[in-house]
Design a protein around this motif. Structure first.
Motif, PDB file in Angstrom:
ATOM      1  N   ASN A   1      10.745   7.051  -5.313  1.00  0.00           N
ATOM      2  CA  ASN A   1      10.482   7.407  -6.705  1.00  0.00           C
ATOM      3  C   ASN A   1       9.005   7.291  -7.076  1.00  0.00           C
ATOM      4  O   ASN A   1       8.631   7.570  -8.217  1.00  0.00           O
ATOM      5  N   GLY A   2       8.189   6.840  -6.130  1.00  0.00           N
ATOM      6  CA  GLY A   2       6.768   6.676  -6.390  1.00  0.00           C
ATOM      7  C   GLY A   2       6.373   5.296  -6.847  1.00  0.00           C
ATOM      8  O   GLY A   2       5.202   5.055  -7.149  1.00  0.00           O
ATOM      9  N   LEU A   3       7.319   4.354  -6.899  1.00  0.00           N
ATOM     10  CA  LEU A   3       7.022   2.992  -7.335  1.00  0.00           C
ATOM     11  C   LEU A   3       6.396   2.204  -6.183  1.00  0.00           C
ATOM     12  O   LEU A   3       6.840   2.321  -5.028  1.00  0.00           O
ATOM     13  N   PRO A   4       5.373   1.392  -6.470  1.00  0.00           N
ATOM     14  CA  PRO A   4       4.756   0.594  -5.401  1.00  0.00           C
ATOM     15  C   PRO A   4       5.745  -0.404  -4.827  1.00  0.00           C
ATOM     16  O   PRO A   4       6.549  -0.999  -5.555  1.00  0.00           O
ATOM     17  N   VAL A   5       5.676  -0.589  -3.504  1.00  0.00           N
ATOM     18  CA  VAL A   5       6.569  -1.514  -2.800  1.00  0.00           C
ATOM     19  C   VAL A   5       5.812  -2.803  -2.510  1.00  0.00           C
ATOM     20  O   VAL A   5       4.797  -2.800  -1.804  1.00  0.00           O
ATOM     21  N   TYR A   6       6.306  -3.892  -3.067  1.00  0.00           N
ATOM     22  CA  TYR A   6       5.749  -5.221  -2.836  1.00  0.00           C
ATOM     23  C   TYR A   6       6.667  -5.996  -1.901  1.00  0.00           C
ATOM     24  O   TYR A   6       7.886  -5.771  -1.867  1.00  0.00           O
TER      25      TYR A   6
ATOM     26  N   GLY B   1       0.810  -1.210   0.000  1.00  0.00           N
ATOM     27  CA  GLY B   1       0.000   0.000   0.000  1.00  0.00           C
ATOM     28  C   GLY B   1       0.842   1.258   0.000  1.00  0.00           C
ATOM     29  O   GLY B   1       0.318   2.372  -0.036  1.00  0.00           O
ATOM     30  N   ARG B   2       2.172   1.074   0.011  1.00  0.00           N
ATOM     31  CA  ARG B   2       3.101   2.200   0.052  1.00  0.00           C
ATOM     32  C   ARG B   2       3.972   2.230  -1.196  1.00  0.00           C
ATOM     33  O   ARG B   2       3.992   1.294  -1.989  1.00  0.00           O
ATOM     34  N   ARG B   3       4.714   3.336  -1.328  1.00  0.00           N
ATOM     35  CA  ARG B   3       5.544   3.559  -2.512  1.00  0.00           C
ATOM     36  C   ARG B   3       6.949   3.949  -2.075  1.00  0.00           C
ATOM     37  O   ARG B   3       7.155   4.469  -0.983  1.00  0.00           O
ATOM     38  N   ASP B   4       7.926   3.686  -2.955  1.00  0.00           N
ATOM     39  CA  ASP B   4       9.295   4.085  -2.622  1.00  0.00           C
ATOM     40  C   ASP B   4       9.492   5.570  -2.929  1.00  0.00           C
ATOM     41  O   ASP B   4       8.548   6.280  -3.296  1.00  0.00           O
TER      42      ASP B   4
END
Length: 335
Positions: free
Chosen positions: A127-132, A122-125
């Protein structure tokens, strides 16, 4: 998704010695193409249109440009090779009736399937990329038996449905949210693979399952991985890497960072502490079994995480629409 699927030498099978992970998330992407890359992109789109594999007609082109560019980047901006992979992927979508599969996939089964595969936090790094995150030990014991009991064809369909969610919902939502490279779309993810408490026999038993997901993604959802961080790697990881290394191309192997037992200092260079789960050195109260913990920006747009198959279009969440009977066999949509 844990598929180590993308294409751009090897992973470092010893703990990563650098102090930062700083992926290049703009080269070869929209708004950052070199003149030669733009020319190749134009040729690629033109040949696809002539082959009736792509229609740019507005307001509803058959495929969005970030999807097309993923295939072109996967083949190092060689239009002919990218055309071949794209055509093969479209044939695969038609064979498996992907659009109809996703639109009609039961919500309860879809939610259950998430337990076996990488999950969006539900969060992003930064750079805005989703974190799985993929915690492999969570697949041991009863869950592994349940996974093995699923008929192979249905297991394959579950993987497809989850990749459709990533490309048609998660990546599009993250593109819509504020991010440092805007207006360049977000078209890949950051994945943490947690090997804590994983035994060698467990990984051996899961190898076919993992390879199946990897092969599917590499062929049909290329360039969807930006960074792969392997954390809590056991002493036998070099042995494991020797098994799985042949599955991946050189570009994917370059994106793998093995961080060992103390990943926090390095991961925090890529992911803000508030968006990094506590088990990996951050402040986010989230574990693999949890639902996505949406950040405030995502909550402002979608409220809460929807259940079942959805797509994100024009700033809104909606259910996928089953294709019309005449189009049902095409299996083609923006991936």
């Amino acid at each position: 998704m844990f598929s180590l699927s993308s294409s751009s030498t090897d992973a470092q099978v010893q703990p990563f010695k650098g102090e930062r992970i700083d992926p290049d998330v703009t080269s070869g992407h929209l708004n950052h193409l070199t003149p030669d890359q733009q020319a190749a992109f134009n040729v690629f789109k033109d040949t696809l249109a002539k082959a009736q594999l792509y229609s740019p007609e507005r307001p509803h082109p058959t495929h969005d440009e970030p999807t097309l560019l993923r295939f072109l980047r996967a083949r190092r901006f060689d239009p002919q090779k990218a055309h071949k992979q794209f055509a093969d992927a479209e044939a695969w979508r038609k064979k498996h009736n992907v659009d109809a599969l996703y639109a009609t996939f039961p919500a309860d089964e879809f939610e259950s399937a998430r337990r076996f595969y990488p999950r969006w936090t539900g969060r992003r790094d930064k750079n805005g990329l989703p974190v799985y995150v993929y915690r492999i030990a969570s697949l041991s014991g009863p869950l592994q038996k349940e996974l093995n009991s699923i008929p192979p064809e249905r297991r394959y369909q579950r993987i497809v449905a989850l990749y459709e969610t990533m490309t048609r919902f998660v990546l599009r939502l993250c593109t819509h949210l504020p991010h440092p490279t805007a207006p360049t779309p977000i078209s890949s993810v950051t994945t943490i693979i947690d090997l804590d408490q994983v035994s060698l026999p467990t990984l051996w038993q899961l190898r076919a399952h993992l390879q199946e997901a990897s092969a599917l993604a590499t062929a049909n959802y290329p360039e969807t991985l930006s960074t792969i961080a392997v954390v809590n790697s056991p002493s036998f990881f070099p042995t494991v890497w020797s098994w799985i290394k042949p599955w991946f191309d050189e570009g994917t192997r370059r994106k793998v960072h093995v961080l060992g037992k103390d990943p926090g200092p390095t991961l925090r260079t890529l992911i803000d502490p508030k968006d990094l789960p506590k088990p990996y050195g951050g402040e986010l109260d989230w574990k693999f079994e949890d639902e996505p913990a949406l950040d405030d920006a995502a909550k402002a747009v979608i409220g809460e995480m929807p259940k079942g198959p959805v797509v994100f279009e024009n700033g809104e969440v909606r259910r996928p629409t089953p294709p019309e009977p005449a189009d049902a066999s095409s299996g083609s949509t923006s991936q």
